[in-house]
Design an enzyme around this catalytic site. Structure first.
Site, mmCIF file in Angstrom:
data_model
loop_
_atom_site.group_PDB
_atom_site.id
_atom_site.type_symbol
_atom_site.label_atom_id
_atom_site.label_comp_id
_atom_site.label_asym_id
_atom_site.label_seq_id
_atom_site.Cartn_x
_atom_site.Cartn_y
_atom_site.Cartn_z
ATOM 1 N N ASP A 338 0.853 -1.178 0.000
ATOM 2 C CA ASP A 338 0.000 0.000 0.000
ATOM 3 C C ASP A 338 0.897 1.239 0.000
ATOM 4 O O ASP A 338 2.120 1.146 0.117
ATOM 5 C CB ASP A 338 -0.928 -0.010 1.218
ATOM 6 C CG ASP A 338 -2.225 0.743 0.971
ATOM 7 O OD1 ASP A 338 -2.223 1.674 0.137
ATOM 8 O OD2 ASP A 338 -3.239 0.421 1.607
ATOM 9 N N GLU A 544 -10.632 6.554 4.592
ATOM 10 C CA GLU A 544 -9.632 5.941 5.465
ATOM 11 C C GLU A 544 -9.735 6.433 6.907
ATOM 12 O O GLU A 544 -10.829 6.549 7.459
ATOM 13 C CB GLU A 544 -8.244 6.122 4.855
ATOM 14 C CG GLU A 544 -8.141 5.468 3.474
ATOM 15 C CD GLU A 544 -6.730 5.365 2.941
ATOM 16 O OE1 GLU A 544 -5.819 5.010 3.695
ATOM 17 O OE2 GLU A 544 -6.549 5.631 1.735
#
Length: 656
Positions: A338, A544
């Protein structure tokens, strides 16, 4: 790492490049011949590559550091390094090709990273073309792969079709619809010249307090497994001979990325990037099943999660990444980190990057989403290989996987954007599909007070209709996060689309009057003479960690608008949210209640169902709790006591 050490690593890299420029292999370049078997092409190209070129393939950098300006500035700096090399090696007349940018395996756009504000399709294609030309001009001419987030449509791009987020798609229980959406998104992404997307998210969200819960199709792994059919839409239908292997059908499809491996939806209290506490059998039962399906669907890449499993960072988990995913499940594509995922192995992030590179690459990560400090990665990884901490076999495994995906995508044969696809972005056919997805994703949770007739569908012919609430006329709010920018924005000037209010106005009979007031007063409602009211409230956009929420209450002024309107007139409340929110205090005052999730750009889909042109059919893909004190609470748990259970959803009949 200090600036001095970065420079030293950088210089070491240069010297290694110079010392290995002759290691090209010999013979005809079989890797350039598409008639050769895949493994022959991979083996031939790998044999010609230097260590520096291999490490370049393992690097993914952000588009903002892959611009011509940055490249020019870097080459100015190369003059000094050339002099340094001349002094220590007495080398002259050599052109140093650092490949730090040109030979990166991949370039990406982070959330909101665009070539220009409201960039056109042509501007996107031009940017991708320029970067690809730089890649193809390197010694071996290996094309780079450009990647971008497209989690509910081509979200970074102005005027793209924005589909409902996954939480809504899960409520449709319609894998064929998911496949069609995947195919449409692939065309819109390819319209901008991009061949690789970081989607789908196949997390199993077990706690709605998690800020990424809307990226999850369901709390039930079986529903998530069902909806992985979207991968076939993205990549195309793999033939039986390619099942389980990376596959992309052609230039109208994109390479997909299943994420975030594994357990990201099960973190403690839903805290993003936190620890998932569960035994191995539980991990296999709840969080792993969607990856079985993704691999069967021939997904090309898998992204590792920021989160930990029982205290071990997934980016450093050799057992789950290599032993299980690569060896047990026989995943043949490449595994990507990521964004700055290696940095976050340590606490604080980046405090020991040398250790992070070591642990991440040894765990089995093949491509590193750096995205900016590529000299740090290259310097550290080079030194780790040369001191035998990381074996060359691990590097070769990573590069072979990356090359396999590039070859199966057809990048070597078709590296550049196809201008003929420019018209695919935001085309009406895709907007119609998104509108269908909105209709099927809506979940009707209440339809009339106890003992009274159903309220929905609403009559189109009536005197006056009140439309109220912060989300009724706000395209940005109904799209949510990952739209134009990473976190999303409010407003109607962000991109093209139709708000819910506009959809209502376009649907009702011409004799009816629509009155819109975002936050009406009690007196206004009481004296307005309204036949009924539609109240549209919900969450502002987020993504997020910024979306982590321990309270899950409807943000103000939503509750007061519900109280004001629903106490005076028959009301339908439409909730725009990425997850269930606290609704129990108001539910008895509401005549009808609709969970609309984050529907995207096609607000007419909401009106289609409210007014009975189409029926309500959606079913909850998540348990709707009474109180946050019950969380986490999922279907099948002991003491399961929801407000609305998993799978619940009232149905209506069309009014025609």
């Amino acid at each position: 790492m200090s600036h001095t050490w970065r420079c030293i690593h950088f210089l070491v890299y240069c010297c290694l490049m110079l010392s290995s420029v002759g290691a090209q292999g010999s013979g005809d370049p079989k890797y350039k011949d598409p008639k050769q078997p895949l493994n022959v092409r991979i083996k031939d190209l790998l044999s010609r590559m230097t260590l520096a070129e291999k490490i370049g393939q393992m690097s993914q950098i952000e588009r903002s550091v892959a611009t011509p300006d940055v490249m020019t500035n870097y080459y100015i700096g190369m003059n000094l390094i050339t002099k340094f090399v001349d002094l220590i090696d007495n080398v002259s007349g050599l052109t140093i090709n650092l490949l730090l940018i040109c030979d990166s395996g991949s370039v990406l756009s982070g959330g909101g990273s665009v070539p220009a504000p409201q960039a056109t399709v042509e501007q996107w294609m031009s940017m991708v073309t320029d970067i690809q030309k730089a890649a193809l001009a390197t010694r071996l001419g290996i094309p780079m792969i450009y990647g971008i987030d497209a989690v509910h449509g081509h979200g970074n791009v102005y005027k793209a079709t924005i589909f409902p987020h996954n939480v809504g798609l899960g409520a449709t229980r319609d894998p064929e619809l998911a496949r069609k959406i995947g195919a449409a998104v692939a065309l819109e992404v390819r319209a901008t010249g991009i061949p690789y997307i970081f989607a789908p998210c196949v997390a199993v969200c077990r706690d709605p307090r998690w800020g990424r819960c809307y990226e999850s199709f369901s709390e039930d792994p079986k529903v998530v497994q069902l909806m992985t059919k979207i991968i076939t839409g993205f990549q195309g239908q793999a033939p039986p001979s390619s099942k389980g292997k990376p596959f992309v059908a052609g230039t109208k499809n994109v390479a997909a990325c299943a994420k975030h491996y594994v357990g990201d939806g099960g973190t403690y209290m839903g805290i993003n990037e936190n620890n998932t506490i569960i035994d191995f059998s539980g991990l296999l039962r709840i969080h792993m099943p969607p990856y079985y399906n993704a691999i069967i669907e021939s997904v090309s890449t898998i992204m590792v999660s920021y989160s930990s499993w029982n205290g071990v960072k997934m980016h450093a988990n050799h057992f789950l990444v290599t032993d299980f995913l690569k060896n047990k499940l026989k995943f043949k594509g490449f595994i990507i980190s990521d964004w700055q995922g290696l940095d976050r192995i340590t606490s604080p992030p980046g405090s020991d990057y040398h250790l992070s590179v070591k642990l991440g690459v040894l765990a089995g990560i093949d491509m590193i989403m750096i995205p900016y400090n590529y000299t740090d990665l290259i310097g550290n990884l080079t030194s780790l290989v040369h001191d035998n901490t990381i074996p060359v076999s691990r590097i070769n495994d990573a590069v072979s996987r990356i090359l396999r995906v590039k070859f199966t995508m057809g990048l070597f044969e078709n590296p550049f954007p196809d201008p003929s696809l420019a018209g695919e972005l935001g085309k009406q056919e895709h907007r119609d599909l998104a509108r269908e997805a909105v209709r099927k994703s809506l979940v009707l949770l209440k339809n009339g007070k106890y003992g009274e007739k159903p309220v929905l569908p609403l009559p189109k012919k009536c005197g006056k209709i009140l439309v109220a609430g912060s989300h009724a006329d706000n395209l940005g709010y109904q799209c949510g996060g990952w739209t134009i920018t990473w976190q999303g924005l409010g407003g109607n000037n962000l991109t093209a689309g139709t708000t819910i209010l506009e959809g209502i106005k376009a649907t009702i009979d011409g004799s009816a009057q629509v009155v819109y007031s975002e936050e009406p007063s009690s007196d206004f409602v009481q004296k307005g003479g309204f036949s009924y009211a539609i109240v549209v409230v919900g969450e502002p956009p987020y993504a997020e960690t910024q979306g982590d929420n321990l309270n899950l209450t409807i943000p103000a002024p939503g509750p007061s608008v519900i109280e004001t309107v629903c106490s005076k007139v028959k009301c339908i409340v439409v909730l725009i949210s990425g997850r269930p929110l606290v609704i129990e205090p108001y539910i008895n005052k509401i005549d009808a209640f609709v969970a609309a999730w984050l529907p995207g750009t096609e607000g007419k889909g909401v009106a289609d169902v409210l007014f009975g042109d189409y029926p309500f059919t959606g079913k909850l893909s998540r348990t709707w709790f009474k109180s946050v004190n019950q969380l986490p609470m999922n279907v099948g748990d002991p003491h399961y006591d929801p407000l609305f259970p998993f799978g619940f959803g009232l149905e209506t009949q069309p009014s025609y």
